[in-house]
Design a protein around this motif. Sequence first.
Motif, PDB file in Angstrom:
ATOM      1  N   GLU A 170      72.977  30.234  58.282  1.00 48.92           N
ATOM      2  CA  GLU A 170      72.909  29.139  57.312  1.00 48.92           C
ATOM      3  C   GLU A 170      73.750  29.434  56.076  1.00 48.92           C
ATOM      4  OE1 GLU A 170      69.512  26.494  54.953  1.00 48.92           O
ATOM      5  OE2 GLU A 170      69.033  28.518  55.666  1.00 48.92           O
ATOM      6  N   ALA A 171      73.799  30.694  55.676  1.00 51.23           N
ATOM      7  CA  ALA A 171      74.536  31.083  54.473  1.00 51.23           C
ATOM      8  C   ALA A 171      76.031  31.262  54.735  1.00 51.23           C
ATOM      9  CB  ALA A 171      73.947  32.370  53.911  1.00 51.23           C
ATOM     10  N   GLY A 172      76.456  31.143  55.964  1.00 50.09           N
ATOM     11  CA  GLY A 172      77.872  31.290  56.272  1.00 50.09           C
ATOM     12  C   GLY A 172      78.318  32.734  56.385  1.00 50.09           C
ATOM     13  N   GLU A 173      77.369  33.641  56.589  1.00 47.45           N
ATOM     14  CA  GLU A 173      77.682  35.062  56.669  1.00 47.45           C
ATOM     15  C   GLU A 173      78.065  35.504  58.076  1.00 47.45           C
ATOM     16  OE1 GLU A 173      74.220  36.981  55.178  1.00 47.45           O
ATOM     17  OE2 GLU A 173      74.392  36.088  53.168  1.00 47.45           O
ATOM     18  N   ILE A 174      77.921  34.627  59.033  1.00 49.17           N
ATOM     19  CA  ILE A 174      78.298  34.919  60.414  1.00 49.17           C
ATOM     20  C   ILE A 174      79.488  34.038  60.779  1.00 49.17           C
ATOM     21  CG2 ILE A 174      77.554  34.895  62.822  1.00 49.17           C
ATOM     22  CD1 ILE A 174      74.702  35.298  61.879  1.00 49.17           C
ATOM     23  N   GLY A 175      80.571  34.657  61.188  1.00 44.63           N
ATOM     24  CA  GLY A 175      81.786  33.903  61.489  1.00 44.63           C
ATOM     25  C   GLY A 175      81.770  33.295  62.881  1.00 44.63           C
ATOM     26  N   LEU A 176      82.154  32.041  62.970  1.00 50.83           N
ATOM     27  CA  LEU A 176      82.269  31.347  64.248  1.00 50.83           C
ATOM     28  C   LEU A 176      83.705  30.886  64.439  1.00 50.83           C
ATOM     29  CD1 LEU A 176      79.157  31.085  63.485  1.00 50.83           C
ATOM     30  CD2 LEU A 176      79.148  29.067  64.930  1.00 50.83           C
ATOM     31  N   ARG A 177      84.096  30.656  65.657  1.00 54.56           N
ATOM     32  CA  ARG A 177      85.448  30.183  65.951  1.00 54.56           C
ATOM     33  C   ARG A 177      85.501  28.654  65.914  1.00 54.56           C
ATOM     34  NH1 ARG A 177      86.585  32.994  71.619  1.00 54.56           N
ATOM     35  NH2 ARG A 177      84.487  32.152  71.895  1.00 54.56           N
ATOM     36  N   GLY A 178      86.302  28.114  65.028  1.00 51.50           N
ATOM     37  CA  GLY A 178      86.527  26.673  64.994  1.00 51.50           C
ATOM     38  C   GLY A 178      85.507  25.878  64.217  1.00 51.50           C
ATOM     39  N   VAL A 179      84.465  26.521  63.700  1.00 52.25           N
ATOM     40  CA  VAL A 179      83.428  25.798  62.973  1.00 52.25           C
ATOM     41  C   VAL A 179      82.739  26.775  62.029  1.00 52.25           C
ATOM     42  CG1 VAL A 179      81.666  26.240  64.732  1.00 52.25           C
ATOM     43  CG2 VAL A 179      81.432  24.266  63.215  1.00 52.25           C
ATOM     44  N   LYS A 180      82.241  26.275  60.926  1.00 50.18           N
ATOM     45  CA  LYS A 180      81.535  27.102  59.963  1.00 50.18           C
ATOM     46  C   LYS A 180      80.071  27.284  60.372  1.00 50.18           C
ATOM     47  CE  LYS A 180      85.012  27.415  57.054  1.00 50.18           C
ATOM     48  NZ  LYS A 180      85.666  28.699  56.726  1.00 50.18           N
ATOM     49  N   GLY A 181      79.518  28.419  60.002  1.00 53.22           N
ATOM     50  CA  GLY A 181      78.125  28.710  60.312  1.00 53.22           C
ATOM     51  C   GLY A 181      77.159  27.667  59.763  1.00 53.22           C
ATOM     52  N   PRO A 182      77.322  27.234  58.486  1.00 53.92           N
ATOM     53  CA  PRO A 182      76.414  26.220  57.941  1.00 53.92           C
ATOM     54  C   PRO A 182      76.460  24.896  58.701  1.00 53.92           C
ATOM     55  CG  PRO A 182      77.563  27.338  56.164  1.00 53.92           C
ATOM     56  CD  PRO A 182      78.200  27.794  57.448  1.00 53.92           C
ATOM     57  N   THR A 183      77.630  24.546  59.252  1.00 55.99           N
ATOM     58  CA  THR A 183      77.746  23.305  60.021  1.00 55.99           C
ATOM     59  C   THR A 183      76.891  23.385  61.279  1.00 55.99           C
ATOM     60  OG1 THR A 183      79.987  22.890  59.220  1.00 55.99           O
ATOM     61  CG2 THR A 183      79.324  21.759  61.232  1.00 55.99           C
ATOM     62  N   PHE A 184      76.981  24.504  61.967  1.00 53.81           N
ATOM     63  CA  PHE A 184      76.156  24.680  63.166  1.00 53.81           C
ATOM     64  C   PHE A 184      74.676  24.707  62.815  1.00 53.81           C
ATOM     65  CE2 PHE A 184      73.736  27.980  65.514  1.00 53.81           C
ATOM     66  CZ  PHE A 184      73.472  27.244  66.651  1.00 53.81           C
ATOM     67  N   PHE A 185      74.297  25.483  61.795  1.00 51.01           N
ATOM     68  CA  PHE A 185      72.880  25.591  61.466  1.00 51.01           C
ATOM     69  C   PHE A 185      72.309  24.253  61.044  1.00 51.01           C
ATOM     70  CE2 PHE A 185      69.338  26.149  58.566  1.00 51.01           C
ATOM     71  CZ  PHE A 185      68.511  26.975  59.301  1.00 51.01           C
ATOM     72  N   ASN A 186      73.048  23.498  60.231  1.00 53.79           N
ATOM     73  CA  ASN A 186      72.561  22.194  59.797  1.00 53.79           C
ATOM     74  C   ASN A 186      72.368  21.260  60.981  1.00 53.79           C
ATOM     75  OD1 ASN A 186      72.116  20.076  57.575  1.00 53.79           O
ATOM     76  ND2 ASN A 186      73.737  19.162  58.811  1.00 53.79           N
ATOM     77  N   LEU A 187      73.297  21.304  61.938  1.00 47.11           N
ATOM     78  CA  LEU A 187      73.180  20.463  63.131  1.00 47.11           C
ATOM     79  C   LEU A 187      71.974  20.887  63.964  1.00 47.11           C
ATOM     80  CD1 LEU A 187      74.515  18.166  64.738  1.00 47.11           C
ATOM     81  CD2 LEU A 187      75.911  19.892  65.887  1.00 47.11           C
ATOM     82  N   LEU A 188      71.756  22.180  64.084  1.00 43.74           N
ATOM     83  CA  LEU A 188      70.610  22.704  64.822  1.00 43.74           C
ATOM     84  C   LEU A 188      69.307  22.256  64.179  1.00 43.74           C
ATOM     85  CD1 LEU A 188      69.378  24.664  66.969  1.00 43.74           C
ATOM     86  CD2 LEU A 188      69.628  26.480  65.249  1.00 43.74           C
ATOM     87  N   ARG A 189      69.214  22.374  62.875  1.00 43.76           N
ATOM     88  CA  ARG A 189      67.987  21.980  62.173  1.00 43.76           C
ATOM     89  C   ARG A 189      67.770  20.475  62.261  1.00 43.76           C
ATOM     90  NH1 ARG A 189      67.807  23.692  56.058  1.00 43.76           N
ATOM     91  NH2 ARG A 189      69.702  22.417  56.113  1.00 43.76           N
ATOM     92  N   GLN A 190      68.838  19.699  62.099  1.00 42.21           N
ATOM     93  CA  GLN A 190      68.727  18.241  62.160  1.00 42.21           C
ATOM     94  C   GLN A 190      68.218  17.786  63.520  1.00 42.21           C
ATOM     95  OE1 GLN A 190      72.420  16.109  61.298  1.00 42.21           O
ATOM     96  NE2 GLN A 190      71.841  14.505  62.753  1.00 42.21           N
ATOM     97  N   MET A 191      68.790  18.342  64.595  1.00 36.61           N
ATOM     98  CA  MET A 191      68.400  17.919  65.931  1.00 36.61           C
ATOM     99  C   MET A 191      67.007  18.435  66.304  1.00 36.61           C
ATOM    100  SD  MET A 191      71.951  18.050  68.126  1.00 36.61           S
ATOM    101  CE  MET A 191      71.221  17.089  69.451  1.00 36.61           C
ATOM    102  N   THR A 192      66.598  19.546  65.715  1.00 37.19           N
ATOM    103  CA  THR A 192      65.239  20.041  65.944  1.00 37.19           C
ATOM    104  C   THR A 192      64.218  19.060  65.379  1.00 37.19           C
ATOM    105  OG1 THR A 192      65.968  22.346  65.871  1.00 37.19           O
ATOM    106  CG2 THR A 192      63.627  21.916  65.476  1.00 37.19           C
ATOM    107  N   ILE A 193      64.460  18.594  64.173  1.00 40.97           N
ATOM    108  CA  ILE A 193      63.542  17.631  63.546  1.00 40.97           C
ATOM    109  C   ILE A 193      63.558  16.305  64.303  1.00 40.97           C
ATOM    110  CG2 ILE A 193      63.072  16.335  61.433  1.00 40.97           C
ATOM    111  CD1 ILE A 193      64.249  18.717  59.880  1.00 40.97           C
TER     112      ILE A 193
END
Length: 257
Positions: A182-205
Motif C-alpha cells: 500500500e505504501a509503494g515500498e514493493i516494486g511491481l512491473r508496469g504498475v505501482k504498488g498502491p494502484t494494485f492494493f487500492n484495487l484489491l481493497r476496492q474489489m474486496t469490499i
Amino acid sequence: MSDQKKQEKKNEDNQPEQESRRRFLKNSGLVAGGIVGGGLLGSFIGNPFTKDITTSNKDERPKKEFTETRMFFTRFEDFYVLEAAVERIYPEDGNGPGAIGLGVPYFIDKQLAGPYGSNKFDYMKGPVQEVKVASSYQTLMSRGEVFIEGIRKLNAESLRSQDAKFYDLEGEQQDEILKAMEAGEIGLRGVKGPTFFNLLRQMTIEGAYADPLYGGNKNMMGWKMKEHPGIRPGYSDLIEEEKFQIIERMSLKDYQG
C-alpha cells in the motif's frame, strides 16, 4: 386324451398370451434394441432387469455451488494468495464471516474473467500519468494483469523476507507485506504498488456487499451484518408504518424464479 393332444391344447390356450407379449415387445421397441441398445425407450416404459428404478435413478450427490468455481485464476497458488490477502482486508469477527466466508475470492475471480478484468470499456492508451491519488488507475495493464502481477509479487516478497509463502504466514506478517504494498515500498512491473492494493481493497469490499448473483456476499451475509434489506422493487407497502420493519432480504436471484 393323448399326451400329444394335451400339448396341442396347452399351446392353443397359451397362444393369445404369447401373441400379446410378442406384440408388446415389437411395439415398445425392446426387441429392436430398447434394452440391449441402451434403453432410451426402456427407461420410459420400465426396465424388467432393474429391481428398483426409483432408487437407481435417484441422484444422491450433494448439490454443487457453481458460483464457487475459478474462471480467471489458473494457478492454485495465485488463488490461495488472493484468499489470504482479502481475508486480512475483511477478516472474520464476532459480527460475521470474513472475505473467504462471503465468497469474495470467487467474486473477484469472476469480475476479472469478464469485461471489467480486461478493461474492455476503458480508454487504455497513453500517456500514463504519475499516481498522485491512491484511487487513480494509471497503468496500461488491464485489471487482470494488475492482479496477477500484484498477487505474485506478494508471494515473492513473502518468500524473500519470511522464507514462506504468503498464505502460510501469520496474519500479522501478512499485514506487514500488505502495508508495504500500500505504501509503494514493493516494486511491481508496469504498475505501482498502491494502484494494485487500492484495487484489491476496492474489489474486496464490493465482493462483500454486492448482490450474491455476482458470486460474493454469500447467503446475503454481508447485507445481514449491515441490516440491509437487499434488492427490493419498492417500499410502498411499508412507508406508512410507524414501527421499524424487519423485512426479508431479497437478491436479484429471487426475481429470476
